[in-house]
Design a protein around this motif. Structure first.
Motif, PDB file in Angstrom:
ATOM      1  N   UNK A  68       0.827  -1.210   0.000  1.00 27.91           N
ATOM      2  CA  UNK A  68       0.000   0.000   0.000  1.00 27.91           C
ATOM      3  C   UNK A  68       0.865   1.265   0.000  1.00 27.91           C
ATOM      4  N   UNK A  69       1.968   1.239   0.754  1.00 32.11           N
ATOM      5  CA  UNK A  69       2.844   2.418   0.809  1.00 32.11           C
ATOM      6  C   UNK A  69       3.444   2.711  -0.562  1.00 32.11           C
ATOM      7  N   UNK A  70       3.970   1.696  -1.210  1.00 30.59           N
ATOM      8  CA  UNK A  70       4.584   1.902  -2.524  1.00 30.59           C
ATOM      9  C   UNK A  70       3.522   2.259  -3.555  1.00 30.59           C
ATOM     10  N   UNK A 309      11.641   0.538  -5.786  1.00 32.13           N
ATOM     11  CA  UNK A 309      10.598   1.453  -6.272  1.00 32.13           C
ATOM     12  C   UNK A 309      11.167   2.871  -6.416  1.00 32.13           C
ATOM     13  N   UNK A 310      11.982   3.296  -5.457  1.00 37.84           N
ATOM     14  CA  UNK A 310      12.611   4.612  -5.541  1.00 37.84           C
ATOM     15  C   UNK A 310      13.526   4.705  -6.760  1.00 37.84           C
ATOM     16  N   UNK A 311      14.263   3.659  -7.043  1.00 37.66           N
ATOM     17  CA  UNK A 311      15.184   3.659  -8.177  1.00 37.66           C
ATOM     18  C   UNK A 311      14.427   3.781  -9.498  1.00 37.66           C
ATOM     19  N   UNK A 427      10.102  11.297  -1.861  1.00 33.92           N
ATOM     20  CA  UNK A 427      10.663  11.627  -0.553  1.00 33.92           C
ATOM     21  C   UNK A 427      10.383  10.545   0.473  1.00 33.92           C
ATOM     22  N   UNK A 428       9.124  10.024   0.494  1.00 37.63           N
ATOM     23  CA  UNK A 428       8.784   8.988   1.466  1.00 37.63           C
ATOM     24  C   UNK A 428       9.623   7.726   1.236  1.00 37.63           C
TER      25      UNK A 428
END
Length: 576
Positions: A68-70, A309-311, A427-428
């Motif tokens: 859910x966060x991603x 996911x950030x990458x 950012x998260x």
């Protein structure tokens, strides 16, 4: 005052709140060791009950919290990335369907109900891969869906085998499955996990799935589609303990992480390099799972989801900024133009390498040390060491070509960090890539692992990482000065950079074989023996029988005379 809130913002807030709630409840269940199971009986089939079951334990709730966060960050990111798309609503509904399918699978301890999420992931992934409607996307989508259908068939066969127990609830029965009676069942589950997590020889579809939009890639390659196979094996881990399946899975997973790390060092497509790094990390998860360390595999699954996911999100910003190029040779010196995105991308890259005190360090370093301490053969140990060095090698290569190195952008490229929606959405996950590793290690491992090894083995990971990083940076710097030196070993480069010819074997050669075998079956089968013994043969046989019966009904004298003569001949023959 009228507040105008779009669909992606509403779903982002809902998924964010759901992530916090699932995380809090999951940690509380981990501390209290309580498992809640809700079961609805749908129908009874003989002695077997077909039920819809949902399980709420710490594994499912923590994993769902990260999903859910991603998903929340990806939806917020998509609001800017896909803003120019004419079918943005369709894209949002597909992504939400993807998240719903993954949630079904995560919460299901029942093989029949897990099939809803399992098939849903395959169907929606096909729709997302072909989202950009062109020939390349269509081919990639077909390769993806057909590769995953192998795993779907394995799940269906395992459902048939498990019906002998009278229930499909593996949450209760996986502790009692020995190799003597359930080896075929375990091999089918391993096959399903290998196809979904793209292990050798089913690895070709994962880089091909990069034809999907970048937000989808960030979601697929971090916490949803490719991790479904790993999650299934985590759930079935009690059945794998002491099984012959473990050694087979260890061989395939170690070979996969070595192959992916080697291929990423010869790849120039930015998204495919990150996809191959995902493939390498999936091999790490399944390899440590095959050694019996389930919690370690789950720990790496969660920490890897954040920085991967950030990458991908950083890669999407870079691709947007450099006029939609994906070739890393057309980038360079991005640190001078987009410092915020480059900072997040560097954090994600260093976390992938296992840089100390980032998210990847706490899981990956522990996995390597535990693997070095266990009784594994020398081949698996060498593959672990080589894959570790290759990971740092292709990461430093990526940093050299994109973030530093020579300025290779086209003229008048508007490269900047002006898009605040994309930056804020990262950012998260950037905070997660820094802090999540330590936080998860405190939560999941209140009692630390006791690791005993020599000084050489303890420092081996650091030595291999340093050597791989040095070689990755220096070799590519030399490659830009001394042009195309790698072409002196053209055959090795082609073999290593093409994933050991697996895309060719999975697509072109399979097509040729299917066409040739299809032509043979058509000429000998459909147009040959099937016609003689099938529909046409049965038709002519019945036609002749009905004509004889028709003659009998018309009281034809000729027929009766023929029958009388034949009967006399048979009687004479028998008595003489």
């Amino acid at each position: 005052m009228v507040w105008k809130v779009s669909l992606h913002e509403i779903m982002m807030i809902g998924l964010g709140v759901g992530s916090i709630y699932c995380g809090i409840v999951g940690i509380s269940k981990l501390n209290s060791e309580v498992v809640d199971i809700i079961e609805w009986e749908l129908m009874s089939l003989g002695s077997s009950l077909i039920t819809f079951t949902v399980v709420f334990d710490w594994i499912s709730l923590l994993f769902l919290s990260f999903v859910f966060l991603i998903s929340s960050s990806v939806l917020f990111y998509s609001g800017s990335y896909m803003s120019g798309d004419h079918t943005f609503s369709r894209f949002m509904y597909l992504v939400l369907s993807f998240v719903a399918s993954m949630s079904f699978m995560v919460l299901s301890p029942n093989l029949i109900s897990i099939l809803l999420g399992w098939d849903g992931l395959g169907l929606v992934s096909y729709a997302l891969v072909i989202y950009y409607q062109n020939e390349k996307s269509a081919n990639a989508g077909m390769l993806t869906v057909l590769s995953n259908r192998v795993g779907d068939v394995a799940i269906l066969l395992s459902i048939g085998l498990m019906s002998m127990l009278g229930s499909w609830n593996f949450f209760l029965y996986s502790f009692y499955m020995d190799d003597e009676n359930w080896l075929t069942f375990k091999l089918l589950l391993m096959l399903a996990a290998m196809t979904k997590s793209a292990q050798i020889p089913f690895s070709a579809w994962l880089p091909a799935a990069m034809a999907a939009p970048t937000p989808v890639s960030a979601l697929v390659h971090s916490s949803t589609l490719v991790t479904a196979g790993v999650y299934l094996m985590i759930r079935f881990s009690p059945a794998l303990e002491g099984s012959k399946v473990q050694s087979v899975l260890l061989i395939f997973s170690c070979t996969t992480m070595f192959m992916a790390g080697l291929g990423a060092n010869f790849e120039y497509d930015l998204k495919k390099i990150i996809a191959l790094s995902t493939l390498s990390q999936l091999g790490v998860m399944l390899s440590i799972l095959s050694l019996g360390y389930t919690n370690l595999a789950f720990f790496h699954l969660l920490s890897h989801a954040l920085f991967k996911a950030l990458l991908f999100m950083c890669a999407g910003v870079v691709i947007h900024s450099v006029s939609d190029y994906q070739d890393i040779r057309c980038m360079g010196s991005l640190v001078n133009f987009m410092p915020v995105t480059v900072s997040y991308m560097t954090i994600a890259n260093l976390a992938l390498c296992g840089f100390p005190f980032l998210a990847g360090f706490y899981s990956k370093d522990l996995i390597l040390e535990v693997a070095y301490m266990t009784w594994i053969n020398i081949i698996a140990l060498l593959l672990y060491i080589l894959a570790t060095g290759l990971t740092v090698m292709y990461t430093l290569r990526l940093i050299y070509y994109t973030l530093s190195g020579e300025f290779n952008l086209v003229c008048l490229s508007g490269v900047s960090d002006e898009d605040q929606i994309m930056v804020n959405s990262m950012s998260m996950l950037g905070m997660g890539a820094v802090l999540a590793g330590a936080s998860l290690s405190w939560v999941l491992f209140p009692e630390p692992y006791m690791i005993c090894m020599s000084v050489f083995m303890k420092s081996l990971t650091l030595l291999i990482s340093g050597l791989g990083g040095f070689m990755g940076y220096m070799l590519n710097m030399m490659n830009t000065v001394y042009k195309l030196k790698s072409m002196n070993n053209y055959n090795i480069v082609v073999f290593s950079g093409s994933m050991w010819f697996m895309p060719l074997l999975s697509s072109l050669k399979n097509s040729e074989i299917s066409f040739l075998s299809g032509g043979f079956v058509s000429s000998m089968g459909d147009k040959g023996w099937y016609e003689f013994f099938g529909a046409q043969g049965i038709y002519f046989m019945l036609y002749k029988m009905f004509m004889i019966l028709n003659n009998f009904q018309l009281n034809s004298v000729k027929v009766f005379m023929k029958m009388f003569i034949i009967s006399v001949i048979i009687i004479l023959f028998l008595y003489i």
